[in-house]
Design a protein around this motif. Structure first.
Motif, PDB file in Angstrom:
ATOM      1  N   SER A   1       3.462 103.633  -1.596  1.00 56.07           N
ATOM      2  CA  SER A   1       2.691 103.773  -0.354  1.00 56.07           C
ATOM      3  C   SER A   1       2.784 102.492   0.457  1.00 56.07           C
ATOM      4  O   SER A   1       2.969 102.514   1.680  1.00 56.07           O
ATOM      5  N   TRP A   2       2.669 101.360  -0.223  1.00 58.65           N
ATOM      6  CA  TRP A   2       2.782 100.062   0.458  1.00 58.65           C
ATOM      7  C   TRP A   2       4.182  99.870   1.024  1.00 58.65           C
ATOM      8  O   TRP A   2       4.340  99.374   2.151  1.00 58.65           O
ATOM      9  N   PHE A   3       5.208 100.267   0.265  1.00 65.45           N
ATOM     10  CA  PHE A   3       6.585 100.182   0.774  1.00 65.45           C
ATOM     11  C   PHE A   3       6.734 100.977   2.072  1.00 65.45           C
ATOM     12  O   PHE A   3       7.401 100.545   3.009  1.00 65.45           O
ATOM     13  N   MET A   4       6.122 102.161   2.125  1.00 66.67           N
ATOM     14  CA  MET A   4       6.198 102.977   3.342  1.00 66.67           C
ATOM     15  C   MET A   4       5.510 102.274   4.509  1.00 66.67           C
ATOM     16  O   MET A   4       6.000 102.316   5.649  1.00 66.67           O
ATOM     17  N   ILE A   5       4.392 101.615   4.251  1.00 66.30           N
ATOM     18  CA  ILE A   5       3.686 100.877   5.297  1.00 66.30           C
ATOM     19  C   ILE A   5       4.541  99.711   5.794  1.00 66.30           C
ATOM     20  O   ILE A   5       4.637  99.468   7.002  1.00 66.30           O
TER      21      ILE A   5
ATOM     22  N   GLN B   1       7.840  99.448   5.674  1.00 66.98           N
ATOM     23  CA  GLN B   1       8.963  99.987   6.447  1.00 66.98           C
ATOM     24  C   GLN B   1       8.500 100.380   7.848  1.00 66.98           C
ATOM     25  O   GLN B   1       9.193 100.120   8.831  1.00 66.98           O
ATOM     26  N   SER B   2       7.362 101.005   7.940  1.00 63.48           N
ATOM     27  CA  SER B   2       6.829 101.436   9.232  1.00 63.48           C
ATOM     28  C   SER B   2       6.493 100.227  10.113  1.00 63.48           C
ATOM     29  O   SER B   2       6.810 100.214  11.304  1.00 63.48           O
ATOM     30  N   GLN B   3       5.856  99.220   9.531  1.00 67.01           N
ATOM     31  CA  GLN B   3       5.489  98.016  10.288  1.00 67.01           C
ATOM     32  C   GLN B   3       6.728  97.295  10.821  1.00 67.01           C
ATOM     33  O   GLN B   3       6.696  96.722  11.903  1.00 67.01           O
ATOM     34  N   MET B   4       7.817  97.366  10.068  1.00 65.76           N
ATOM     35  CA  MET B   4       9.052  96.697  10.482  1.00 65.76           C
ATOM     36  C   MET B   4       9.943  97.592  11.342  1.00 65.76           C
ATOM     37  O   MET B   4      11.067  97.217  11.658  1.00 65.76           O
ATOM     38  N   ASP B   5       9.448  98.769  11.707  1.00 64.52           N
ATOM     39  CA  ASP B   5      10.215  99.740  12.507  1.00 64.52           C
ATOM     40  C   ASP B   5      11.550 100.102  11.854  1.00 64.52           C
ATOM     41  O   ASP B   5      12.574 100.227  12.517  1.00 64.52           O
ATOM     42  N   LEU B   6      11.516 100.265  10.541  1.00 58.56           N
ATOM     43  CA  LEU B   6      12.699 100.681   9.780  1.00 58.56           C
ATOM     44  C   LEU B   6      12.506 102.105   9.299  1.00 58.56           C
ATOM     45  O   LEU B   6      11.379 102.574   9.145  1.00 58.56           O
ATOM     46  N   GLY B   7      13.580 102.777   9.040  1.00 58.59           N
ATOM     47  CA  GLY B   7      13.494 104.116   8.469  1.00 58.59           C
ATOM     48  C   GLY B   7      12.937 104.062   7.064  1.00 58.59           C
ATOM     49  O   GLY B   7      13.057 103.059   6.362  1.00 58.59           O
ATOM     50  N   VAL B   8      12.325 105.134   6.653  1.00 58.06           N
ATOM     51  CA  VAL B   8      11.754 105.212   5.307  1.00 58.06           C
ATOM     52  C   VAL B   8      12.725 105.977   4.415  1.00 58.06           C
ATOM     53  O   VAL B   8      12.997 107.151   4.655  1.00 58.06           O
ATOM     54  N   PRO B   9      13.279 105.313   3.385  1.00 63.58           N
ATOM     55  CA  PRO B   9      14.181 106.021   2.464  1.00 63.58           C
ATOM     56  C   PRO B   9      13.455 107.170   1.764  1.00 63.58           C
ATOM     57  O   PRO B   9      12.255 107.086   1.507  1.00 63.58           O
ATOM     58  N   TRP B  10      14.178 108.212   1.426  1.00 63.43           N
ATOM     59  CA  TRP B  10      13.571 109.407   0.821  1.00 63.43           C
ATOM     60  C   TRP B  10      12.842 109.084  -0.473  1.00 63.43           C
ATOM     61  O   TRP B  10      11.899 109.772  -0.851  1.00 63.43           O
ATOM     62  N   LEU B  11      13.266 108.036  -1.162  1.00 64.86           N
ATOM     63  CA  LEU B  11      12.657 107.685  -2.442  1.00 64.86           C
ATOM     64  C   LEU B  11      11.170 107.369  -2.295  1.00 64.86           C
ATOM     65  O   LEU B  11      10.372 107.738  -3.170  1.00 64.86           O
TER      66      LEU B  11
END
Length: 179
Positions: free
Chosen positions: A39-43, A45-55
């Motif tokens: 969940s933190w990884f997704m946050i 990625q979102s904060q850095m305006d990067l795509g979220v890997p499917w994993l």
């Protein structure tokens, strides 16, 4: 005319209590930890305006299913209705889900050149920053990300093994009931 009272006799399976409790604690801890990490990884990625890997969302869903499964098992235990078939089926499904996540995490972490572990070694472990400045804060965040990847991998491995263990233990409980 008197009413007939019908009593249903439920099968009484003998579960090894210590093993079951250890399994519950370890799998709940692993699921909750991976849920938090991904969940933190997704946050991030979102904060850095990067795509979220499917994993990342995959492991959030898998971890959430693991937590719900543990609460289902605890509910069944309190009602004295813990059936081996339920645990075999649920553990098999979660074993496959965790194994899939483990394989993808290991490919990302230790795969080809440019893997997470290689980047951690090059940019974090070999490039320590100290002092009261923004570079040290960035290094600490990068170090945390590297450690979270390794932690997630370890808990995915443990949960995968523990779900396989539960399949075997449930089958033994089922077999012992009929012998």
């Amino acid at each position: 005319m008197p009413m007939k009272v019908r009593h249903e006799v439920r099968p009484s399976y003998h579960w090894p209590e210590i093993q079951l409790n250890v399994w519950l604690i370890v799998v709940l801890s692993g699921s909750a930890t991976c849920l938090g990490i991904f969940s933190w990884f997704m946050i991030v990625q979102s904060q850095m305006d990067l795509g979220v890997p499917w994993l990342f969302p995959y492991m959030v869903v898998t971890s959430t299913l693991g937590v719900f499964f543990i609460f289902l098992v605890l509910g069944l235990i309190t009602r004295h209705f813990l059936l081996p078939g339920i645990l075999i089926l649920g553990s098999f499904i979660l074993f496959v889900l965790w194994l899939t996540g483990l394989i993808e995490t290991s490919l990302q972490l230790y795969g080809v050149a440019g893997s997470v572990n290689d980047n951690c070694q090059n940019y974090v472990v070999d490039n320590v920053s100290k002092g009261n400045n923004i570079n040290t804060l960035a290094w600490l965040t990068q170090n945390t990300i590297c450690n979270c990847w390794k932690t997630a991998f370890a808990f995915e491995l443990v949960n995968t093994i523990f779900y396989l263990w539960m399949i075997i233990m449930s089958w033994q409980v089922h077999r012992d009931y009929y012998h």
